[in-house]
Design a protein around this motif. Structure first.
Motif, PDB file in Angstrom:
ATOM      1  N   THR A 184      21.572  -8.372 -38.411  1.00  0.00           N
ATOM      2  CA  THR A 184      21.401  -7.992 -37.012  1.00  0.00           C
ATOM      3  C   THR A 184      20.176  -7.093 -36.915  1.00  0.00           C
ATOM      4  O   THR A 184      20.067  -6.097 -37.629  1.00  0.00           O
ATOM      5  CB  THR A 184      22.643  -7.245 -36.478  1.00  0.00           C
ATOM      6  OG1 THR A 184      23.778  -8.104 -36.611  1.00  0.00           O
ATOM      7  CG2 THR A 184      22.466  -6.864 -35.023  1.00  0.00           C
ATOM      8  N   LEU A 185      19.248  -7.475 -36.050  1.00  0.00           N
ATOM      9  CA  LEU A 185      18.018  -6.710 -35.851  1.00  0.00           C
ATOM     10  C   LEU A 185      18.010  -6.123 -34.449  1.00  0.00           C
ATOM     11  O   LEU A 185      18.556  -6.707 -33.518  1.00  0.00           O
ATOM     12  CB  LEU A 185      16.792  -7.600 -36.039  1.00  0.00           C
ATOM     13  CG  LEU A 185      16.636  -8.272 -37.395  1.00  0.00           C
ATOM     14  CD1 LEU A 185      15.390  -9.145 -37.404  1.00  0.00           C
ATOM     15  CD2 LEU A 185      16.568  -7.243 -38.506  1.00  0.00           C
ATOM     16  N   THR A 186      17.354  -4.972 -34.315  1.00  0.00           N
ATOM     17  CA  THR A 186      17.188  -4.323 -33.022  1.00  0.00           C
ATOM     18  C   THR A 186      15.721  -4.354 -32.663  1.00  0.00           C
ATOM     19  O   THR A 186      14.873  -3.928 -33.446  1.00  0.00           O
ATOM     20  CB  THR A 186      17.688  -2.859 -33.082  1.00  0.00           C
ATOM     21  OG1 THR A 186      19.031  -2.854 -33.568  1.00  0.00           O
ATOM     22  CG2 THR A 186      17.637  -2.207 -31.717  1.00  0.00           C
ATOM     23  N   ASP A 187      15.408  -4.872 -31.470  1.00  0.00           N
ATOM     24  CA  ASP A 187      14.009  -4.953 -31.056  1.00  0.00           C
ATOM     25  C   ASP A 187      13.536  -3.636 -30.446  1.00  0.00           C
ATOM     26  O   ASP A 187      14.290  -2.657 -30.381  1.00  0.00           O
ATOM     27  CB  ASP A 187      13.770  -6.137 -30.119  1.00  0.00           C
ATOM     28  CG  ASP A 187      14.469  -5.994 -28.776  1.00  0.00           C
ATOM     29  OD1 ASP A 187      14.906  -4.882 -28.409  1.00  0.00           O
ATOM     30  OD2 ASP A 187      14.570  -7.009 -28.064  1.00  0.00           O
ATOM     31  N   LEU A 198      13.726 -16.194 -40.793  1.00  0.00           N
ATOM     32  CA  LEU A 198      14.942 -15.966 -40.020  1.00  0.00           C
ATOM     33  C   LEU A 198      15.058 -16.956 -38.868  1.00  0.00           C
ATOM     34  O   LEU A 198      14.052 -17.382 -38.300  1.00  0.00           O
ATOM     35  CB  LEU A 198      14.942 -14.554 -39.438  1.00  0.00           C
ATOM     36  CG  LEU A 198      14.707 -13.396 -40.402  1.00  0.00           C
ATOM     37  CD1 LEU A 198      14.608 -12.091 -39.641  1.00  0.00           C
ATOM     38  CD2 LEU A 198      15.818 -13.319 -41.423  1.00  0.00           C
ATOM     39  N   LEU A 199      16.300 -17.264 -38.500  1.00  0.00           N
ATOM     40  CA  LEU A 199      16.579 -18.143 -37.381  1.00  0.00           C
ATOM     41  C   LEU A 199      17.606 -17.452 -36.491  1.00  0.00           C
ATOM     42  O   LEU A 199      18.626 -16.969 -36.993  1.00  0.00           O
ATOM     43  CB  LEU A 199      17.147 -19.469 -37.908  1.00  0.00           C
ATOM     44  CG  LEU A 199      17.366 -20.588 -36.936  1.00  0.00           C
ATOM     45  CD1 LEU A 199      16.030 -21.058 -36.343  1.00  0.00           C
ATOM     46  CD2 LEU A 199      18.058 -21.754 -37.615  1.00  0.00           C
ATOM     47  N   PRO A 200      17.371 -17.377 -35.181  1.00  0.00           N
ATOM     48  CA  PRO A 200      18.370 -16.751 -34.295  1.00  0.00           C
ATOM     49  C   PRO A 200      19.718 -17.463 -34.448  1.00  0.00           C
ATOM     50  O   PRO A 200      19.794 -18.694 -34.366  1.00  0.00           O
ATOM     51  CB  PRO A 200      17.792 -16.953 -32.895  1.00  0.00           C
ATOM     52  CG  PRO A 200      16.322 -17.114 -33.105  1.00  0.00           C
ATOM     53  CD  PRO A 200      16.198 -17.828 -34.434  1.00  0.00           C
ATOM     54  N   LYS A 214      20.116  -8.491 -31.925  1.00  0.00           N
ATOM     55  CA  LYS A 214      20.187  -9.945 -32.018  1.00  0.00           C
ATOM     56  C   LYS A 214      20.515 -10.311 -33.453  1.00  0.00           C
ATOM     57  O   LYS A 214      19.967  -9.735 -34.388  1.00  0.00           O
ATOM     58  CB  LYS A 214      18.856 -10.565 -31.592  1.00  0.00           C
ATOM     59  CG  LYS A 214      18.910 -12.059 -31.488  1.00  0.00           C
ATOM     60  CD  LYS A 214      17.760 -12.597 -30.667  1.00  0.00           C
ATOM     61  CE  LYS A 214      17.985 -14.085 -30.489  1.00  0.00           C
ATOM     62  NZ  LYS A 214      17.381 -14.602 -29.307  1.00  0.00           N
ATOM     63  N   GLU A 215      21.410 -11.276 -33.610  1.00  0.00           N
ATOM     64  CA  GLU A 215      21.826 -11.698 -34.941  1.00  0.00           C
ATOM     65  C   GLU A 215      20.969 -12.882 -35.401  1.00  0.00           C
ATOM     66  O   GLU A 215      20.698 -13.805 -34.631  1.00  0.00           O
ATOM     67  CB  GLU A 215      23.302 -12.101 -34.920  1.00  0.00           C
ATOM     68  CG  GLU A 215      23.881 -12.333 -36.296  1.00  0.00           C
ATOM     69  CD  GLU A 215      25.378 -12.555 -36.252  1.00  0.00           C
ATOM     70  OE1 GLU A 215      25.823 -13.496 -35.567  1.00  0.00           O
ATOM     71  OE2 GLU A 215      26.093 -11.779 -36.919  1.00  0.00           O
ATOM     72  N   VAL A 224      12.416  -2.736 -43.891  1.00  0.00           N
ATOM     73  CA  VAL A 224      12.056  -2.904 -42.490  1.00  0.00           C
ATOM     74  C   VAL A 224      11.332  -4.238 -42.355  1.00  0.00           C
ATOM     75  O   VAL A 224      10.465  -4.556 -43.167  1.00  0.00           O
ATOM     76  CB  VAL A 224      11.132  -1.749 -42.011  1.00  0.00           C
ATOM     77  CG1 VAL A 224      10.739  -1.936 -40.568  1.00  0.00           C
ATOM     78  CG2 VAL A 224      11.805  -0.406 -42.229  1.00  0.00           C
ATOM     79  N   LEU A 225      11.699  -5.015 -41.339  1.00  0.00           N
ATOM     80  CA  LEU A 225      11.035  -6.297 -41.098  1.00  0.00           C
ATOM     81  C   LEU A 225       9.981  -6.102 -40.030  1.00  0.00           C
ATOM     82  O   LEU A 225      10.261  -5.572 -38.959  1.00  0.00           O
ATOM     83  CB  LEU A 225      12.053  -7.351 -40.665  1.00  0.00           C
ATOM     84  CG  LEU A 225      13.109  -7.677 -41.719  1.00  0.00           C
ATOM     85  CD1 LEU A 225      14.174  -8.589 -41.138  1.00  0.00           C
ATOM     86  CD2 LEU A 225      12.476  -8.311 -42.934  1.00  0.00           C
TER      87      LEU A 225
END
Length: 83
Positions: free
Chosen positions: A6-9, A33-35, A15-16, A57-58
């Motif tokens: 799960t990333l936070t923009d 990565l794929l949503p 969004k997972e 960190v991405l």
């Protein structure tokens, strides 16, 4: 089962994503990565960096040349996995 993250923009929205692959290229590491909620979406290729506190960190890839090289490396990985 596929690994998810799960990333936070920048706007604080979470969004997972499904982690399709992680790979190294030159001196950098990348993640494909794929949503998770839209598997028809294009694949995201992000650079993996380490923060000051040791967290991974991405980061988006801004240089077109680096992005193209990372895309080509990921495409090669996909081809190898199909054989």
């Amino acid at each position: 089962m596929q690994e998810k993250i799960t990333l936070t923009d920048e706007m604080g929205q979470e969004k997972e994503f499904i982690i399709l692959a992680t790979f190294g290229l030159d001196d950098d590491n990348y993640a494909a990565l794929l949503p998770a909620d839209d598997i028809e979406s294009p694949t995201y290729i992000l650079r993996m960096e380490e923060s000051e506190d040791g967290e991974v960190v991405l980061m988006g890839i801004e240089e077109e040349e680096e992005l193209q090289a990372a895309i080509e490396a990921y495409e090669e990985i996909k081809k190898e996995n199909l054989q």
